[in-house]
Motif scaffolding. Structure first.
Motif, PDB file in Angstrom:
ATOM      1  N   THR A 151       0.853  -1.187   0.000  1.00  0.00           N
ATOM      2  CA  THR A 151       0.000   0.000   0.000  1.00  0.00           C
ATOM      3  C   THR A 151       0.888   1.236   0.000  1.00  0.00           C
ATOM      4  O   THR A 151       1.751   1.395   0.869  1.00  0.00           O
ATOM      5  CB  THR A 151      -0.922   0.023   1.230  1.00  0.00           C
ATOM      6  OG1 THR A 151      -1.746  -1.148   1.218  1.00  0.00           O
ATOM      7  CG2 THR A 151      -1.814   1.250   1.208  1.00  0.00           C
ATOM      8  N   HIS A 152       0.688   2.100  -0.993  1.00  0.00           N
ATOM      9  CA  HIS A 152       1.499   3.301  -1.158  1.00  0.00           C
ATOM     10  C   HIS A 152       0.978   4.433  -0.271  1.00  0.00           C
ATOM     11  O   HIS A 152      -0.149   4.367   0.242  1.00  0.00           O
ATOM     12  CB  HIS A 152       1.475   3.736  -2.626  1.00  0.00           C
ATOM     13  CG  HIS A 152       1.970   2.687  -3.562  1.00  0.00           C
ATOM     14  ND1 HIS A 152       3.295   2.362  -3.680  1.00  0.00           N
ATOM     15  CD2 HIS A 152       1.310   1.870  -4.428  1.00  0.00           C
ATOM     16  CE1 HIS A 152       3.442   1.406  -4.575  1.00  0.00           C
ATOM     17  NE2 HIS A 152       2.248   1.086  -5.041  1.00  0.00           N
TER      18      HIS A 152
ATOM     19  N   GLU B 214      -1.361  -2.573  -4.388  1.00  0.00           N
ATOM     20  CA  GLU B 214      -1.109  -3.453  -5.521  1.00  0.00           C
ATOM     21  C   GLU B 214      -0.365  -4.688  -5.048  1.00  0.00           C
ATOM     22  O   GLU B 214       0.288  -4.693  -3.998  1.00  0.00           O
ATOM     23  CB  GLU B 214      -0.316  -2.738  -6.607  1.00  0.00           C
ATOM     24  CG  GLU B 214       1.026  -2.198  -6.174  1.00  0.00           C
ATOM     25  CD  GLU B 214       1.709  -1.434  -7.294  1.00  0.00           C
ATOM     26  OE1 GLU B 214       1.772  -1.981  -8.406  1.00  0.00           O
ATOM     27  OE2 GLU B 214       2.153  -0.307  -7.060  1.00  0.00           O
ATOM     28  N   SER B 215      -0.492  -5.744  -5.843  1.00  0.00           N
ATOM     29  CA  SER B 215       0.123  -7.014  -5.477  1.00  0.00           C
ATOM     30  C   SER B 215       1.606  -7.011  -5.809  1.00  0.00           C
ATOM     31  O   SER B 215       2.008  -6.673  -6.920  1.00  0.00           O
ATOM     32  CB  SER B 215      -0.577  -8.157  -6.219  1.00  0.00           C
ATOM     33  OG  SER B 215       0.096  -9.378  -6.006  1.00  0.00           O
ATOM     34  N   VAL B 216       2.424  -7.388  -4.837  1.00  0.00           N
ATOM     35  CA  VAL B 216       3.852  -7.574  -5.063  1.00  0.00           C
ATOM     36  C   VAL B 216       4.110  -8.968  -5.617  1.00  0.00           C
ATOM     37  O   VAL B 216       5.024  -9.192  -6.394  1.00  0.00           O
ATOM     38  CB  VAL B 216       4.637  -7.348  -3.755  1.00  0.00           C
ATOM     39  CG1 VAL B 216       6.107  -7.712  -3.912  1.00  0.00           C
ATOM     40  CG2 VAL B 216       4.494  -5.897  -3.318  1.00  0.00           C
TER      41      VAL B 216
ATOM     42  N   SER C 156       2.387   2.718  -9.914  1.00  0.00           N
ATOM     43  CA  SER C 156       3.208   3.014  -8.743  1.00  0.00           C
ATOM     44  C   SER C 156       3.696   4.452  -8.699  1.00  0.00           C
ATOM     45  O   SER C 156       4.122   4.930  -7.658  1.00  0.00           O
ATOM     46  CB  SER C 156       4.419   2.079  -8.718  1.00  0.00           C
ATOM     47  OG  SER C 156       4.012   0.753  -8.636  1.00  0.00           O
ATOM     48  N   SER C 157       3.702   5.170  -9.817  1.00  0.00           N
ATOM     49  CA  SER C 157       4.314   6.497  -9.836  1.00  0.00           C
ATOM     50  C   SER C 157       3.291   7.620  -9.946  1.00  0.00           C
ATOM     51  O   SER C 157       3.637   8.731 -10.281  1.00  0.00           O
ATOM     52  CB  SER C 157       5.291   6.594 -11.009  1.00  0.00           C
ATOM     53  OG  SER C 157       4.606   6.420 -12.231  1.00  0.00           O
TER      54      SER C 157
ATOM     55  N   THR D 162      -1.007  -3.183 -12.429  1.00  0.00           N
ATOM     56  CA  THR D 162       0.185  -3.539 -11.658  1.00  0.00           C
ATOM     57  C   THR D 162       0.770  -4.867 -12.110  1.00  0.00           C
ATOM     58  O   THR D 162       1.724  -5.363 -11.518  1.00  0.00           O
ATOM     59  CB  THR D 162      -0.162  -3.637 -10.164  1.00  0.00           C
ATOM     60  OG1 THR D 162      -1.179  -4.630  -9.979  1.00  0.00           O
ATOM     61  CG2 THR D 162      -0.655  -2.299  -9.640  1.00  0.00           C
ATOM     62  N   ILE D 163       0.216  -5.463 -13.163  1.00  0.00           N
ATOM     63  CA  ILE D 163       0.727  -6.725 -13.686  1.00  0.00           C
ATOM     64  C   ILE D 163       1.975  -6.449 -14.515  1.00  0.00           C
ATOM     65  O   ILE D 163       2.049  -5.476 -15.269  1.00  0.00           O
ATOM     66  CB  ILE D 163      -0.358  -7.426 -14.523  1.00  0.00           C
ATOM     67  CG1 ILE D 163      -1.562  -7.746 -13.628  1.00  0.00           C
ATOM     68  CG2 ILE D 163       0.171  -8.690 -15.168  1.00  0.00           C
ATOM     69  CD1 ILE D 163      -2.755  -8.263 -14.373  1.00  0.00           C
TER      70      ILE D 163
END
Length: 647
Positions: free
Chosen positions: A378-379, A385-387, A424-425, A599-600
């Motif tokens: 979690t940002h 998103e899944s790591v 992510s950005s 996020t894939i």
């Protein structure tokens, strides 16, 4: 490469050895497209070599081919050879899965060969009229007939034996024949009718099926060690495919001579050579160059115009610190454990704001079954998103994950070359920013420990005077899939043990594909047909076809399913070009996003796929979803978003 006669060795000069700098893109999808390829960037240019030319034009049946590879580690082997450009190709029709039957009849008697097997049994045996007829039918089918009628048997195979040693048998209750040594068996005599017409000759070193979208089937020689080898058009010497797979076995056991021998194709005892239903000789599969050439072209174009960060741009790499001591204990139950991470106090300037350019995470964990533990990040923006999931072995497992550009800033990735935004950005951070990692064990009974958390972020300092580049406006157009009601995905277990099935399902015969299609119609009006901007699909925004081009896509699929990783999908553009989603990822919600802002890991491939259709997006886009195990579940929604940009 030079041969040293003194030492009887082959010497390879160090200048002829190249290492891999990065995998630019890859796709391995066995169920919907059977695509299997990768683009690899070498560590340095091969300046003294002329690259082979790629053929992106469609291939066709009977095109002559040859392959240069490394059979079983050999330095170089060629299957086939170039032919004159004006040579006349074969006109042999492709092998047909539909047999042709004649009126020929005959009487067949078991002799233990593949064409006339004995009859035996496995776990249980009941010698009655039904099993007698089953043995007769199996004997006639092996001999190439459509029907068979039982005449006689040498003995009762349930408790007596006719021969000893290895032979071919039909096992009651099973399909096909197998070579083995059984204790009890019988010689069968049967009257057979409607003999199958002989299979037409299959040409050597030629394409015999060009119909699959991602690959073609050909008849060049192939063994282990040849994966990734180039397949050439024999008339033009241009690369038309990349060798991916072939027969199940390179070598077969000869139990009579106690040795291995090469599997010879075509098999004279088979009526299905070159067909996917043939386990020994289904043909060799090569991924079409046209299936991935657009990715290479777009990467090279984007890399040539890519502008790295200027030297005076403030880029900071920061290692985050955990807010709890390690190791972090994971309890032996389903409840998740959380670990928050913060930016060190002295890492950033007071009052300054930074934008995330990239994230790199390396985790280490000890656990009996590491692949039971999944990680979610979690940002600071609140976005999760899944790591991913830890690998299955060893018990001391490492999980690596990165988003965005490389931390070292020295490599242009596909996402960077395409300018694809990443999830992510899409936020800024400062000194007080915190990330949280969620560890969840899916199964009860085994505890573990997270021993290492190496979390780095690449940050770009935001400045008031920073020059803002003029960018073209990207407009979103959402097209809803036509789903009147949730579509039931459970229609029986049609594909047993999907993880171990060898033959790609896109060419499997004789089974019901548990697949459902959703259509996204996109209609275009040209400017000459209307003074108003032309509508694109079902949307509120408008886009005029002559001034706009497709630059990206996002596919959002909503499911209600107990095991999402049993699901596979495929999106087909109006042009017929297709891209697979691969195995659906695990997730905490019912929604799965593929493409833009996903996020894939393979999200840039969807961007490249969309741009390959930039002016050819009118028509029906079709999404197919496939349940590989038949577990009960539903497809509850599908939404395709097209992103257009001014030309």
């Amino acid at each position: 490469m030079r041969y040293n006669s003194t030492t009887s060795t082959l010497n390879v000069h160090k200048n002829d050895v190249y290492n891999c700098k990065q995998i630019i893109a890859s796709e391995f999808e066995r169920y919907m497209t059977a695509s299997d390829w990768a683009l690899v960037q070498l560590e340095r240019p091969a300046a003294d070599r002329e690259p082979a030319k790629l053929q992106t034009d469609p291939v066709a049946n009977n095109d002559p081919v040859f392959m240069v590879s490394h059979f079983w580690g050999a330095p170089s082997m060629s299957s086939g050879s170039p032919v004159p450009a004006d040579a006349t190709p074969s006109t042999t029709p492709a092998p047909s899965p539909t047999p042709e039957w004649t009126d020929e009849t005959g009487t067949e008697t078991s002799d233990g060969t593949e064409l006339r097997p004995y009859c035996t049994w496995g776990s249980s045996c009941d010698w009655n009229e039904d099993t007698k007829q089953e043995c007769a039918t199996a004997l006639c089918e092996a001999a190439g007939y459509r029907n068979g009628t039982f005449v006689s048997a040498s003995n009762n195979p349930c408790d007596e034996s006719f021969v000893s040693g290895y032979a071919y048998y039909h096992v009651l209750g099973r399909t096909g024949v197998r070579r083995d040594d059984y204790t009890n068996e019988a010689q069968i005599t049967a009257t057979c009718s409607q003999k199958r017409a002989p299979q037409a000759p299959i040409p050597d070193n030629a394409i015999i099926d060009a119909s699959p979208a991602a690959f073609f089937v050909a008849t060049y020689d192939n063994t282990h060690g040849s994966s990734g080898a180039p397949v050439f058009n024999a008339q033009t010497s241009e690369v038309i495919g990349i060798n991916a797979r072939g027969s199940r076995d390179d070598l077969v056991v000869d139990k009579e001579k106690w040795c291995y021998r090469f599997n010879q194709c075509p098999n004279p005892n088979s009526f299905t050579n070159g067909l996917p239903s043939d386990s020994q000789c289904p043909g060799m599969h090569a991924i079409k160059v046209s299936h991935f050439a657009h990715v290479l072209d777009q990467y090279l174009e984007g890399r040539s115009s890519y502008e790295p960060q200027e030297a005076d741009t403030e880029i900071t790499t920061v290692s985050l610190l955990p807010n709890a001591s390690l190791p972090l204990e994971l309890p032996p139950h389903y409840d998740p454990e959380f670990l928050s991470m913060h930016i060190p106090e002295d890492a950033l300037e007071d009052g300054a704001s930074y934008t995330v350019e990239a994230i790199n995470v390396v985790l280490n964990m000890t656990h009996v079954y590491p692949d039971e533990v999944s990680v979610t990040l979690t940002h600071p923006s609140g976005q999760s998103e899944s790591v991913g999931t830890f690998p299955s072995s060893p018990r001391n497992a490492t999980l690596k994950w990165d988003q965005g550009s490389q931390i070292d800033g020295d490599t242009v990735t596909l996402a960077m070359a395409l300018g694809t935004p990443i999830a992510s950005s899409d936020f800024s951070v400062n000194k007080g920013s915190t990330w949280t990692m969620r560890f969840r064990d899916c199964c009860w009974g085994d505890a573990g420990n997270v021993t290492v958390v190496d979390f780095q972020v690449l940050l770009k300092k935001e400045t008031e005077n920073e020059e803002v580049k003029e960018e073209k406006t990207v407009r979103e157009v959402t097209v809803m899939g036509r789903l009147a009601d949730p579509t039931d995905l459970a229609r029986g277990n049609t594909i047993p043990n999907p993880e171990k099935r060898y033959t790609p399902l896109s060419r499997m015969d004789g089974f019901e594909r548990n697949t459902f299609a959703v259509s996204f119609p996109v209609e275009i009006q040209t400017a000459s047909q209307s003074d108003a901007p032309a509508p694109v699909g079902k949307m509120e925004e408008q886009a005029a076809a002559p001034e706009m081009e497709l630059v990206d896509i996002a596919l959002n699929v909503t499911i209600d399913h107990s095991y999402p990783r049993d699901l596979y999908g495929k999106l087909t553009a109006p042009s017929g070009m297709e891209i697979g989603t691969g195995q659906f990822p695990r997730g905490e919600t019912d929604s799965r996003l593929f493409g833009r802002m996903s996020t894939i890991d393979d999200y840039p491939l969807f961007t490249a796929f969309a741009r390959a259709q930039k002016d050819d997006y009118a028509g029906d886009w079709t999404f197919e979803i496939h349940d590989a195990d038949g577990t009960r579940g539903k497809l509850t929604g599908a939404e395709l978003t097209l992103f257009f940009q001014e030309k």
